[in-house]
Design a protein around this motif. Structure first.
Motif, PDB file in Angstrom:
ATOM      1  N   ARG A 187       0.927  -1.618  -0.460  1.00 58.77           N
ATOM      2  CA  ARG A 187       0.316  -0.173   0.087  1.00 58.77           C
ATOM      3  C   ARG A 187       0.877   1.333  -0.175  1.00 58.77           C
ATOM      4  O   ARG A 187       1.970   0.954   0.121  1.00 58.77           O
ATOM      5  CB  ARG A 187      -1.126  -0.058   1.378  1.00 58.77           C
ATOM      6  N   LYS A 203      -2.404  -3.511   4.408  1.00 58.87           N
ATOM      7  CA  LYS A 203      -2.897  -3.336   4.095  1.00 58.87           C
ATOM      8  C   LYS A 203      -4.105  -4.266   4.574  1.00 58.87           C
ATOM      9  O   LYS A 203      -5.079  -3.792   5.075  1.00 58.87           O
ATOM     10  CB  LYS A 203      -3.517  -3.047   2.496  1.00 58.87           C
ATOM     11  N   PHE A 248      -4.750   2.616   1.278  1.00 59.37           N
ATOM     12  CA  PHE A 248      -5.216   1.246   0.572  1.00 59.37           C
ATOM     13  C   PHE A 248      -4.320   1.491  -1.264  1.00 59.37           C
ATOM     14  O   PHE A 248      -4.747   0.171  -1.071  1.00 59.37           O
ATOM     15  CB  PHE A 248      -6.604   1.143   0.786  1.00 59.37           C
ATOM     16  N   THR A 277     -11.615  -2.006  -0.878  1.00 58.72           N
ATOM     17  CA  THR A 277     -10.363  -3.051  -1.480  1.00 58.72           C
ATOM     18  C   THR A 277     -10.677  -2.702  -3.315  1.00 58.72           C
ATOM     19  O   THR A 277     -10.178  -3.273  -3.760  1.00 58.72           O
ATOM     20  CB  THR A 277     -10.101  -3.449  -1.163  1.00 58.72           C
TER      21      THR A 277
END
Length: 840
Positions: free
Chosen positions: A734, A755, A839, A789
């Motif tokens: 990330r 992450k 992220f 995500t």
């Protein structure tokens, strides 16, 4: 069986993380036993879920012991699909039979801490430590003692000097006022007493959360001191956490509490007393320092504090900081200067999500919900109108001053300029109100702002010089330019009086800026020394502090006479806070010596000027009665207007070039080049050896350090350090922030989080704030992670094409249906409170 096993494993881990022991070790004897007295071995602990998930008495529970091996805490464990509260009443009976006061109810995902002598179970995200529970166990809270405590106007003065009323100067009406002033005695005003009494009534009604909505300048810190004394003196708290949202407010709060309460209670700032904070009754900290990297979970147990007070609550419990606030169990008081009905005419259905007023509305809504005021009525309210009516505060004289450029920027058409493009053709560029912040900078406009202010500013009623002023700018660069212009004008108007000290830049990138704000207050009055206008008169030589945002929330300087808004403001809260810097009353005094006698000259502040160069008042208060409107001189260099005419763009807009300084091409193998892998190590060495950075790390001035690295370290010859190269060298899944890199280099964090680590933290925050049913937690966990995500999941939600979940690999249609209310709440929560950048 599988759900029971998973719950058991999670509870085991939570117990060990909080210092409880299944086995004897160097830290002490085992202090966890099973309710059914089953012998614990490492083998059956590892296989907890399979060997004996159930007994004839049901699910096996834990009994936590104190140092003398007496029962201390009952842990009632449920399987993941059960609500932890299902076993509440049965556990109460068992706890009472064991003479145990504390209970933890958990299903591995959702946990409650229950002090049987305080009230209802509270959601926790970490199990309390033995040490923290000793703190709670050592006192017996009784709400009736708090409710029945007599609080009168001398409640704080009695702490400062218990015998103040025996002094002859108190008994004499002629000397009493001077005696109070010289002694620094603080007496509660009638409305401050009303606030404390309202809290007592709320406790009597069974509440443990309270919200005070009070105008800036009405003494919320003094009221906080009274509330703190009330809880500590009545035995309903042993330790208090006071949260502020700005670094500069930590020391200000500490000084005030010391001034009010030092004779009875110890006050510390956490970061300056990390090893002995437990010796203090009052601990002050910024919410940001505790929330960064979830530091609060490592530093504190949920039961370490019995009363939490959040200053400027709408800010200090917004964003992820609310998880800090919800982490602790105990009474909670929020203080805010922003009234909820400030946005009462805002229709949330018709406003854009990008409109800052919508963000403010959500913050205020969340604040009221957090403090148990869902109906919109705070525990106590005292508005600016109330304070002005009662004679405690003053209103501004609004000065609406607009240049031709700012007028065009404010118009619906915007400000139009013709710019030559790459093909040599002229194209029209339109700039609007918001563009001034990041696209537009005019040297001549700055000069008009400054000249207008100096010619029309309120003067100090004693010395006649320009009154103390705070100027709010767009950026640090803008503040630097405004400071320079003001000093040039002052040098011409008052030769030899200031020597470039008339205006001072007070921003985070300026060394000692924090001390500047302290020296500028009416209690210090020695910024750059004392005034040269009138010998013996105590006021600052520096007349103007030029800042961006350092002197907004909570900054207390009563003798401010001018506020200048040299930038557009889009946050209603910021507008209220900035305006509030000038509302306090003040008596200007001067002792004029005449032979052997002294004549005391006193002038009272009855107003202040609010210079508004961007129609902020009009933007927020359309019906405001402007007392003064200045028309600025027309610009001879300006022509046209919004019609696309030939404007002199070089005088209005900085057109900076960005030359190419290095260029290279090479093919890199999948593992990366060695120089890439070693890049961060070299950066670490450079940062660790930098004296300026080392000095500021000790003060935790991370904003200053980041600005310094960006301007003094990044993109310099030899190394050409920058964030992209550093991130690639770290090879984390990330985007690592510069702040995290600094923390890692100086050992503030042990490792960079993955992450998945961050996703788990976001889930825990959501659960701690919204407290879902235990059976809902697994679905919620999966949906939060997927929404953060997975671009496709976010697109499905935005487009409302929910049928696409039938082919989505992360969320099935069945899961989406079972989410019910959470399928709307979670996307809104993520949009408001979760930064997706980290992220990526």
């Amino acid at each position: 069986m599988q759900k029971e096993a998973k719950a058991r494993i999670k509870i085991n881990k939570l117990l060990e993380q909080s210092g409880w022991r299944f086995f004897d070790n160097e830290k002490g004897k085992a202090n966890i036993v099973l309710e059914n007295n089953i012998k614990i071995t490492r083998k059956n602990l590892d296989e907890f879920g399979n060997d004996y998930e159930k007994t004839k008495n049901g699910f096996t529970d834990f009994l936590l012991l104190d140092e003398k091996s007496f029962p201390f805490v009952i842990v009632e464990a449920k399987s993941e699909d059960k609500n932890p509260l299902d076993g509440k009443e049965q556990t109460r009976k068992y706890a009472q039979s064991q003479n145990v006061r504390f209970v933890i109810l958990s299903n591995g995902n959702l946990h409650y801490f229950w002090d049987l002598e305080r009230g209802n179970p509270s959601v926790i995200t970490k199990f309390p430590t033995l040490e923290s529970l000793h703190h709670t166990d050592s006192f017996q809270p009784n709400p009736s003692t708090l409710v029945n405590e007599i609080v009168e106007d001398d409640y704080i003065a009695r702490v400062q000097n218990p015998l103040f009323d025996r002094d002859p100067r108190w008994s004499n009406d002629k000397t009493r006022t001077d005696y109070i002033h010289e002694s620094g005695l603080k007496f509660l005003r009638p409305y401050q007493l009303d606030a404390v009494h309202a809290l007592q009534e709320s406790v009597d009604d069974g509440h443990d959360r309270f919200l005070f909505e009070m105008a800036t300048g009405t003494g919320k810190t003094l009221i906080s001191a009274a509330v703190i004394k009330l809880f500590l003196r009545s035995g309903n708290a042993k330790r208090v956490l006071f949260l502020v949202d700005r670094l500069e407010l930590e020391e200000q709060a500490r000084k005030n509490f010391v001034k009010y309460l030092k004779n009875d209670y110890k006050v510390v700032i956490y970061k300056e007393n990390k090893d002995d904070w437990r010796k203090a009754e009052i601990v002050v900290s910024t919410v940001q320092s505790l929330s960064f990297d979830n530091k609060y979970q490592r530093l504190f147990s949920p039961t370490d504090f019995d009363l939490l007070i959040s200053d400027e609550a709408h800010r200090s419990i917004g964003w992820n900081s609310r998880a800090v606030f919800e982490y602790f169990v105990g009474y909670k008081l929020g203080l805010t200067a922003t009234p909820k009905d400030y946005l009462k005419y805002l229709d949330p259905e018709k406003v854009s999500k990008k409109d800052p007023r919508e963000w403010e509305r959500r913050q205020l809504r969340d604040t009221y919900i957090t403090f148990g005021c869902e109906r919109g009525t705070p525990t106590f309210r005292y508005s600016l109108i109330d304070a002005v009516r009662d004679g405690y505060l003053v209103n501004p004289v609004a000065v609406d001053a607009r240049t031709e450029i700012t007028t065009e920027l404010l118009s619906e058409k915007g400000y139009s300029v013709m710019v030559e493009n790459e093909d040599g053709n002229k194209v029209e560029h339109i700039y609007y109100h918001k563009d001034f912040e990041n696209k537009f900078l005019s040297e001549e406009t700055n000069r008009i702002f400054c000249k207008t202010f100096i010619e029309n500013a309120l003067r100090d009623p004693i010395s006649g010089e320009i009154g103390k002023t705070i100027v709010f700018c767009v950026s640090q660069n803008h503040a630097s330019k405004i400071t320079q212009v003001l000093n040039e004008l002052a040098d011409r108007l008052y030769p030899g009086k200031y020597n470039s000290d008339f205006a001072l830049q007070v921003t985070s990138n300026v060394q000692d800026s924090q001390q500047f704000t302290i020296n500028f207050t009416d209690t210090s009055n020695n910024l750059s020394g004392h005034s040269r206008f009138l010998e013996g008169y105590k006021t600052c030589k520096t007349r103007v502090c030029v800042t961006v945002g350092m002197m907004t929330t909570g900054y207390d300087c009563q003798d401010i006479l001018n506020i200048c808004l040299m930038r557009p403001i889009f946050s209603p809260t910021d507008f209220i806070q900035i305006k509030g810097r000038g509302t306090r009353k003040y008596d200007f005094t001067y002792s004029m010596k005449d032979g052997i006698d002294n004549e005391i000259i006193k002038k009272s502040k009855d107003k202040f000027k609010l210079f508004d160069f961007f129609a902020n008042c009009e933007y927020f208060e359309e019906k405001y009665n402007y007392n003064e409107i200045l028309k600025l001189p027309p610009r001879t260099t300006y022509s046209g207007g919004g019609d696309g005419g030939d404007n002199r763009i070089s005088e209005y807009e900085n057109l900076n070039t960005d030359p190419l300084i290095s260029f290279s091409e090479y093919a890199v193998c999948p593992e990366g080049m060695k120089i890439d892998r070693m890049f961060f190590d070299k950066f670490e060495t450079v940062i660790k050896n930098n004296q300026f950075i080392k000095e500021n790390i000790e003060k935790e001035n991370f904003d200053v350090i980041e600005e310094y690295i960006k301007s003094k370290v990044f993109e310099k010859p030899e190394d050409y350090f920058n964030l992209d190269k550093l991130r690639k060298s770290l090879r984390i899944d990330r985007r690592i922030s510069l702040r995290e890199m600094i923390e890692k280099i100086f050992g503030k964090i042990s490792a960079f989080k993955t992450k998945e680590d961050l996703l788990e933290e976001e889930v825990e925050r959501f659960i701690s704030i919204h407290k879902p049913e235990s059976r809902e937690v697994p679905l919620i966990r999966n949906f939060i992670k997927a929404y953060i995500t997975d671009n496709e999941v976010r697109d499905i939600i935005e487009s409302k094409e929910f049928g696409r979940f039938s082919t989505n690999t992360q969320i099935s249609m069945k899961d989406f249906r079972e989410l019910k209310k959470w399928r709307e709440m979670i996307p809104e929560y993520v949009k408001d409170y979760v930064s997706l950048n980290k992220f990526l």
